[in-house]
Design an enzyme around this catalytic site. Structure first.
Site, short mmCIF file in Angstrom:
data_model
loop_
_atom_site.label_atom_id
_atom_site.label_comp_id
_atom_site.label_asym_id
_atom_site.label_seq_id
_atom_site.Cartn_x
_atom_site.Cartn_y
_atom_site.Cartn_z
CB CYS A 74 -0.84 -0.29 1.32
SG CYS A 74 -1.65 1.42 1.42
CB CYS A 189 -3.34 3.52 -5.20
SG CYS A 189 -4.62 2.68 -4.44
#
Ligand code: DGL
Length: 263
Positions: A74, A189
């Protein structure tokens, strides 16, 4: 005793884009996937609160799973939490995920690149420093998308995505300047690679979309190879943990499709 697993951590389904590469590169390794769905979306969290939350969560995760290595799959988390995790748990190697600004700056021909990320990642000093250090000679457009991670979650759970909404979210990535056009969009992302075909379809012109998952998996492999033990055990099962403790049926089906059983 079963070999220590590799833990793959994200706020939701995004880290699955990293897990699928990690499995190819580390066949036979056991994986525990952790979705902090109770904290999703990370893009809207205050930095300090998010850092504290993740460091606290890892106390329980390490205690329960005793991982050989943890991948923070992440960008929104990695750009703030890596030093704190390494300081809190010095016995565990951590591999983070940071925006692939350096390879994009090296590869661009037009000199115009865009970084598509969550609003959190766009705000980070870490991201600004990467641009200063590695992309000084190119023009970088930072695009903080409010909704794409949520759209990716819906798409992966329900098989549906509103293409007009995807188009609106990616539109600011496309810049024309003095006859040159953006030629690379960094997917900063881990949720976004799941929408890349829709992004390609809705893009005003073709670009190269950089997904760093393979590079992250390779980095993890170089560390795993240096660890003692780690014999591949063909029968071990990969599992998934949800911090909410109550994932819906769609997400359980999705995880099952990825070979993960709730543990
Ligand atoms: N998958 C996460 C990332 O790579 C963020 C999604 C979110 O929780 O907002 O940044």
């Amino acid at each position: 005793m079963s070999e220590a697993p590799v833990l793959v951590f994200d706020s939701g389904i995004g880290g699955l884009s990293v897990l699928r590469e990690a499995r190819v590169i580390m066949p036979g390794r056991r994986f525990v996937y952790v979705a902090d769905d109770a904290g999703f979306p990370y893009g809207r969290w205050d930095e300090e609160a998010l850092r504290d939350r993740i460091v606290d969560l890892f106390a329980g995760l390490i205690d329960r799973h005793r991982p050989a290595l943890a991948m923070i799959a992440c960008n929104t988390a990695s750009t703030i939490v890596m030093p704190a995790l390494r300081a809190a748990y010095p016995g565990i190697p951590f591999v983070g995920t940071v925006p692939a600004i350096k390879p994009a700056a090296e590869r661009t021909r037009s000199g115009l690149i865009s970084v598509l990320a969550t609003p959190g990642t766009v705000k980070r000093q870490y991201t600004r420093d990467l641009i200063r250090d590695y992309a000084g000679k190119v023009h970088v457009r930072l695009v903080g998308s409010e909704n794409l991670a949520g759209l990716a979650e819906t798409y992966m759970r329900k098989g549906f995505v509103d293409e007009a909404a995807v188009e609106a979210e990616i539109a600011p990535c496309f810049v024309s300047h003095e006859g040159r056009q953006t030629d690379i969009v960094v997917l900063a992302c881990t949720h976004f690679p799941f929408l890349v075909n829709r992004m390609r379809k809705m893009a005003p012109w073709p670009v190269d979309w950089i997904d760093p998952a393979e590079a992250i998996a390779r980095r993890a492999l170089t560390i795993v190879e240096t660890l003692p033990g780690g014999e591949a055990l063909p029968d071990t099962k990969d599992s998934v943990v949800f911090t909410s403790g109550k994932p819906d049926a769609n997400v359980l089906r999705l995880m099952h499709g990825f070979g993960l059983t709730a543990g």
